[in-house]
Design a protein around this motif. Structure first.
Motif, PDB file in Angstrom:
ATOM      1  N   GLU A 138      63.957  66.585 147.463  1.00 54.38           N
ATOM      2  CA  GLU A 138      64.888  65.550 148.344  1.00 54.38           C
ATOM      3  C   GLU A 138      64.441  64.357 148.655  1.00 54.38           C
ATOM      4  O   GLU A 138      65.029  63.282 148.681  1.00 54.38           O
ATOM      5  CB  GLU A 138      64.777  66.285 149.637  1.00 54.38           C
ATOM      6  N   ALA A 139      62.894  64.159 148.455  1.00 53.66           N
ATOM      7  CA  ALA A 139      62.191  62.875 148.686  1.00 53.66           C
ATOM      8  C   ALA A 139      62.603  61.951 147.566  1.00 53.66           C
ATOM      9  O   ALA A 139      63.115  60.715 147.574  1.00 53.66           O
ATOM     10  CB  ALA A 139      60.764  62.853 148.547  1.00 53.66           C
ATOM     11  N   GLU A 140      62.473  62.536 146.284  1.00 49.61           N
ATOM     12  CA  GLU A 140      62.954  61.789 145.107  1.00 49.61           C
ATOM     13  C   GLU A 140      64.473  61.514 145.034  1.00 49.61           C
ATOM     14  O   GLU A 140      64.806  60.276 144.672  1.00 49.61           O
ATOM     15  CB  GLU A 140      62.663  62.506 143.888  1.00 49.61           C
ATOM     16  N   LEU A 141      65.393  62.185 145.533  1.00 51.39           N
ATOM     17  CA  LEU A 141      66.623  62.000 145.605  1.00 51.39           C
ATOM     18  C   LEU A 141      66.923  60.661 146.762  1.00 51.39           C
ATOM     19  O   LEU A 141      67.617  59.722 146.470  1.00 51.39           O
ATOM     20  CB  LEU A 141      67.430  63.070 145.997  1.00 51.39           C
ATOM     21  N   ARG A 142      66.330  60.630 147.765  1.00 49.08           N
ATOM     22  CA  ARG A 142      66.522  59.469 148.750  1.00 49.08           C
ATOM     23  C   ARG A 142      65.957  58.345 148.099  1.00 49.08           C
ATOM     24  O   ARG A 142      66.584  57.463 148.491  1.00 49.08           O
ATOM     25  CB  ARG A 142      65.795  60.035 149.980  1.00 49.08           C
ATOM     26  N   LEU A 143      64.759  58.383 147.684  1.00 49.79           N
ATOM     27  CA  LEU A 143      64.314  57.440 146.940  1.00 49.79           C
ATOM     28  C   LEU A 143      64.968  56.386 146.068  1.00 49.79           C
ATOM     29  O   LEU A 143      65.298  55.430 145.856  1.00 49.79           O
ATOM     30  CB  LEU A 143      62.751  57.292 146.559  1.00 49.79           C
ATOM     31  N   ARG A 197      68.119  55.042 147.575  1.00 51.88           N
ATOM     32  CA  ARG A 197      67.784  53.690 148.293  1.00 51.88           C
ATOM     33  C   ARG A 197      67.523  52.553 147.400  1.00 51.88           C
ATOM     34  O   ARG A 197      68.072  51.517 147.563  1.00 51.88           O
ATOM     35  CB  ARG A 197      66.322  54.056 148.819  1.00 51.88           C
ATOM     36  N   GLY A 198      67.233  53.103 145.992  1.00 50.13           N
ATOM     37  CA  GLY A 198      67.016  51.931 145.037  1.00 50.13           C
ATOM     38  C   GLY A 198      68.228  51.525 144.384  1.00 50.13           C
ATOM     39  O   GLY A 198      68.590  50.394 143.824  1.00 50.13           O
ATOM     40  N   THR A 199      69.331  52.417 144.663  1.00 54.04           N
ATOM     41  CA  THR A 199      70.715  52.243 143.792  1.00 54.04           C
ATOM     42  C   THR A 199      71.732  51.100 144.684  1.00 54.04           C
ATOM     43  O   THR A 199      72.601  51.014 144.363  1.00 54.04           O
ATOM     44  CB  THR A 199      71.350  53.459 143.324  1.00 54.04           C
TER      45      THR A 199
END
Length: 76
Positions: free
Chosen positions: A65-70, A73-75
């Protein structure tokens, strides 16, 4: 197992006291049915949903979930 459970059956199913089941019922934490106005009945599927509400995600799920949110956020 039966579709509807008594207070005693719910307390055994959840491994808690009957007083705690009454408290959850009074606080409307557990959906209940009172067709005669006296005896309380609980639907087993409602009890199972109550148990599932307390699910805690695993470390792998939290990491994903953290990786998906990051990533999201970067896209932007």
């Amino acid at each position: 197992m039966k579709e509807y459970l008594s207070t005693d059956e719910v307390s055994k199913y959840l491994d808690v006291s009957k007083a705690y089941v009454y408290k959850l019922s009074f606080l409307n934490e557990l959906p209940k049915y009172c067709p005669t106005g006296k005896r309380i009945w609980f639907k087993k599927t409602d009890i199972d949903e109550f148990i599932n509400k307390g699910r805690i995600a695993s470390n792998d799920e939290l990491q994903a979930e953290a990786e998906l949110r990051l990533y999201k956020r970067g896209t932007k």
